[in-house]
Design a protein around this motif. Structure first.
Motif, PDB file in Angstrom:
ATOM      1  N   GLY A   2       0.742  -1.356   0.094  1.00  0.00           N
ATOM      2  CA  GLY A   2      -0.067  -0.005   0.054  1.00  0.00           C
ATOM      3  C   GLY A   2       1.117   1.258   0.026  1.00  0.00           C
ATOM      4  N   LYS A   3       2.081   1.039   0.922  1.00  0.00           N
ATOM      5  CA  LYS A   3       2.929   2.320   0.909  1.00  0.00           C
ATOM      6  C   LYS A   3       3.539   2.639  -0.519  1.00  0.00           C
ATOM      7  CE  LYS A   3       4.081   2.306   5.627  1.00  0.00           C
ATOM      8  NZ  LYS A   3       5.199   2.516   6.642  1.00  0.00           N
ATOM      9  N   ALA A   4       3.640   1.484  -1.312  1.00  0.00           N
ATOM     10  CA  ALA A   4       4.535   1.479  -2.733  1.00  0.00           C
ATOM     11  C   ALA A   4       3.534   2.296  -3.551  1.00  0.00           C
ATOM     12  CB  ALA A   4       4.934   0.465  -3.019  1.00  0.00           C
ATOM     13  N   ILE A   5       2.158   1.892  -3.501  1.00  0.00           N
ATOM     14  CA  ILE A   5       1.429   2.397  -4.397  1.00  0.00           C
ATOM     15  C   ILE A   5       1.059   3.874  -4.112  1.00  0.00           C
ATOM     16  CG2 ILE A   5      -1.146   2.449  -5.067  1.00  0.00           C
ATOM     17  CD1 ILE A   5      -0.997  -0.705  -4.857  1.00  0.00           C
ATOM     18  N   ALA A   6       1.047   4.439  -2.622  1.00  0.00           N
ATOM     19  CA  ALA A   6       0.863   5.721  -2.372  1.00  0.00           C
ATOM     20  C   ALA A   6       2.012   6.520  -2.974  1.00  0.00           C
ATOM     21  CB  ALA A   6       0.682   5.644  -0.962  1.00  0.00           C
ATOM     22  N   PHE A   7       3.021   6.042  -2.614  1.00  0.00           N
ATOM     23  CA  PHE A   7       4.240   6.798  -3.127  1.00  0.00           C
ATOM     24  C   PHE A   7       4.292   6.979  -4.728  1.00  0.00           C
ATOM     25  CE2 PHE A   7       8.435   6.633  -4.725  1.00  0.00           C
ATOM     26  CZ  PHE A   7       9.203   7.848  -4.087  1.00  0.00           C
ATOM     27  N   LEU A   8       4.051   5.920  -5.358  1.00  0.00           N
ATOM     28  CA  LEU A   8       3.819   6.096  -6.890  1.00  0.00           C
ATOM     29  C   LEU A   8       2.617   6.949  -7.324  1.00  0.00           C
ATOM     30  CD1 LEU A   8       4.881   4.806  -9.574  1.00  0.00           C
ATOM     31  CD2 LEU A   8       3.007   3.170  -9.494  1.00  0.00           C
ATOM     32  N   VAL A   9       1.710   7.191  -6.573  1.00  0.00           N
ATOM     33  CA  VAL A   9       0.454   8.000  -7.036  1.00  0.00           C
ATOM     34  C   VAL A   9       1.188   9.468  -6.400  1.00  0.00           C
ATOM     35  CG1 VAL A   9      -1.673   8.792  -6.114  1.00  0.00           C
ATOM     36  CG2 VAL A   9      -1.240   6.397  -6.643  1.00  0.00           C
ATOM     37  N   ALA A  10       1.887   9.590  -5.575  1.00  0.00           N
ATOM     38  CA  ALA A  10       2.281  10.791  -5.000  1.00  0.00           C
ATOM     39  C   ALA A  10       3.431  11.298  -6.114  1.00  0.00           C
ATOM     40  CB  ALA A  10       3.177  10.789  -3.648  1.00  0.00           C
ATOM     41  N   VAL A  11       4.447  10.506  -6.854  1.00  0.00           N
ATOM     42  CA  VAL A  11       5.182  10.944  -7.475  1.00  0.00           C
ATOM     43  C   VAL A  11       4.714  11.363  -8.671  1.00  0.00           C
ATOM     44  CG1 VAL A  11       7.320   9.969  -9.263  1.00  0.00           C
ATOM     45  CG2 VAL A  11       7.232   9.605  -6.593  1.00  0.00           C
ATOM     46  N   VAL A  12       3.519  10.657  -9.263  1.00  0.00           N
ATOM     47  CA  VAL A  12       2.898  10.869 -10.504  1.00  0.00           C
ATOM     48  C   VAL A  12       1.957  12.147 -10.366  1.00  0.00           C
ATOM     49  CG1 VAL A  12       0.841  10.191 -11.996  1.00  0.00           C
ATOM     50  CG2 VAL A  12       2.741   8.573 -11.304  1.00  0.00           C
ATOM     51  N   ALA A  13       1.486  12.458  -9.096  1.00  0.00           N
ATOM     52  CA  ALA A  13       0.849  13.739  -8.775  1.00  0.00           C
ATOM     53  C   ALA A  13       1.904  15.040  -8.967  1.00  0.00           C
ATOM     54  CB  ALA A  13       0.102  13.628  -7.587  1.00  0.00           C
ATOM     55  N   VAL A  14       2.987  14.923  -8.327  1.00  0.00           N
ATOM     56  CA  VAL A  14       4.080  15.831  -7.870  1.00  0.00           C
ATOM     57  C   VAL A  14       4.470  16.067  -9.491  1.00  0.00           C
ATOM     58  CG1 VAL A  14       6.151  16.305  -7.344  1.00  0.00           C
ATOM     59  CG2 VAL A  14       4.682  15.516  -5.590  1.00  0.00           C
ATOM     60  N   GLY A  15       4.665  15.310 -10.449  1.00  0.00           N
ATOM     61  CA  GLY A  15       5.199  15.324 -11.465  1.00  0.00           C
ATOM     62  C   GLY A  15       4.169  15.909 -12.549  1.00  0.00           C
ATOM     63  N   TRP A  16       3.014  15.586 -12.355  1.00  0.00           N
ATOM     64  CA  TRP A  16       1.660  16.319 -13.302  1.00  0.00           C
ATOM     65  C   TRP A  16       1.890  17.745 -12.890  1.00  0.00           C
ATOM     66  CZ3 TRP A  16      -2.897  18.197 -11.853  1.00  0.00           C
ATOM     67  CH2 TRP A  16      -3.754  18.508 -12.731  1.00  0.00           C
ATOM     68  N   VAL A  17       1.733  17.850 -11.467  1.00  0.00           N
ATOM     69  CA  VAL A  17       1.650  19.358 -11.045  1.00  0.00           C
ATOM     70  C   VAL A  17       2.907  20.276 -11.704  1.00  0.00           C
ATOM     71  CG1 VAL A  17       1.760  21.013  -9.045  1.00  0.00           C
ATOM     72  CG2 VAL A  17       0.251  19.048  -9.108  1.00  0.00           C
ATOM     73  N   ALA A  18       4.104  19.628 -11.699  1.00  0.00           N
ATOM     74  CA  ALA A  18       5.507  20.387 -11.909  1.00  0.00           C
ATOM     75  C   ALA A  18       5.304  20.391 -13.538  1.00  0.00           C
ATOM     76  CB  ALA A  18       6.528  19.508 -11.551  1.00  0.00           C
ATOM     77  N   SER A  19       4.559  19.608 -14.165  1.00  0.00           N
ATOM     78  CA  SER A  19       4.813  19.657 -15.468  1.00  0.00           C
ATOM     79  C   SER A  19       3.630  20.629 -15.947  1.00  0.00           C
ATOM     80  CB  SER A  19       4.287  18.126 -16.242  1.00  0.00           C
ATOM     81  OG  SER A  19       3.980  18.320 -17.636  1.00  0.00           O
ATOM     82  N   SER A  20       2.611  20.725 -15.238  1.00  0.00           N
ATOM     83  CA  SER A  20       1.588  21.753 -15.791  1.00  0.00           C
ATOM     84  C   SER A  20       2.086  23.038 -15.360  1.00  0.00           C
ATOM     85  CB  SER A  20       0.212  21.392 -15.089  1.00  0.00           C
ATOM     86  OG  SER A  20       0.390  21.592 -13.700  1.00  0.00           O
ATOM     87  N   LEU A  21       2.817  23.360 -14.365  1.00  0.00           N
ATOM     88  CA  LEU A  21       3.400  24.559 -14.267  1.00  0.00           C
ATOM     89  C   LEU A  21       4.482  25.018 -14.879  1.00  0.00           C
ATOM     90  CD1 LEU A  21       3.078  24.679 -10.310  1.00  0.00           C
ATOM     91  CD2 LEU A  21       1.696  25.808 -11.816  1.00  0.00           C
ATOM     92  N   LEU A  22       5.688  24.129 -15.209  1.00  0.00           N
ATOM     93  CA  LEU A  22       6.859  24.364 -15.730  1.00  0.00           C
ATOM     94  C   LEU A  22       6.710  24.206 -17.217  1.00  0.00           C
ATOM     95  CD1 LEU A  22       9.547  22.809 -13.335  1.00  0.00           C
ATOM     96  CD2 LEU A  22       8.849  25.126 -13.511  1.00  0.00           C
ATOM     97  N   GLY A  23       5.688  23.446 -17.770  1.00  0.00           N
ATOM     98  CA  GLY A  23       5.545  23.469 -19.257  1.00  0.00           C
ATOM     99  C   GLY A  23       5.615  24.496 -19.920  1.00  0.00           C
ATOM    100  N   PRO A  24       4.584  25.532 -19.582  1.00  0.00           N
ATOM    101  CA  PRO A  24       4.425  26.725 -20.423  1.00  0.00           C
ATOM    102  C   PRO A  24       5.705  27.696 -20.279  1.00  0.00           C
ATOM    103  CG  PRO A  24       2.349  26.425 -19.474  1.00  0.00           C
ATOM    104  CD  PRO A  24       3.593  25.156 -18.841  1.00  0.00           C
ATOM    105  N   LEU A  25       6.367  27.688 -18.947  1.00  0.00           N
ATOM    106  CA  LEU A  25       7.393  28.295 -18.904  1.00  0.00           C
ATOM    107  C   LEU A  25       8.600  27.855 -19.712  1.00  0.00           C
ATOM    108  CD1 LEU A  25       9.026  30.656 -17.303  1.00  0.00           C
ATOM    109  CD2 LEU A  25       9.757  28.536 -15.836  1.00  0.00           C
ATOM    110  N   ILE A  26       8.790  26.558 -19.974  1.00  0.00           N
ATOM    111  CA  ILE A  26       9.879  25.991 -20.791  1.00  0.00           C
ATOM    112  C   ILE A  26       9.373  26.356 -22.251  1.00  0.00           C
ATOM    113  CG2 ILE A  26      10.881  23.997 -21.717  1.00  0.00           C
ATOM    114  CD1 ILE A  26      10.638  22.831 -18.546  1.00  0.00           C
TER     115      ILE A  26
END
Length: 72
Positions: A2-26
């Motif tokens: 369960g912790k591995a799945i939660a960690f994977l979901v957190a990594v995906v969520a953080v990556g998605w947020v970073a991509s949506s914020l930094l994508g237009p900037l880049i």
């Protein structure tokens, strides 16, 4: 497990947020770099085209002399 799945979901969520914020900037940084580079290239071509001793510069100087002679 369960912790591995939660960690994977957190990594995906953080990556998605970073991509949506930094994508237009880049994107704008890349487009800006292309525009500035293209402007510098065109400026150097124009500057070299009217440099002393070139055909264009001689034509400009001849036209200037002719204009001055006509308007004395």
């Amino acid at each position: 497990m369960g912790k591995a799945i939660a960690f994977l979901v957190a990594v995906v969520a953080v990556g998605w947020v970073a991509s949506s914020l930094l994508g237009p900037l880049i994107y704008y940084l890349i487009v800006g770099a292309l525009v500035v580079g293209g402007g510098a290239y065109l400026y150097s071509k124009v500057k070299r085209g009217i440099a002393p001793g070139t055909r264009t510069q001689r034509r400009i100087e001849a036209a200037t002399r002719t204009y001055r002679m006509r308007n004395r």
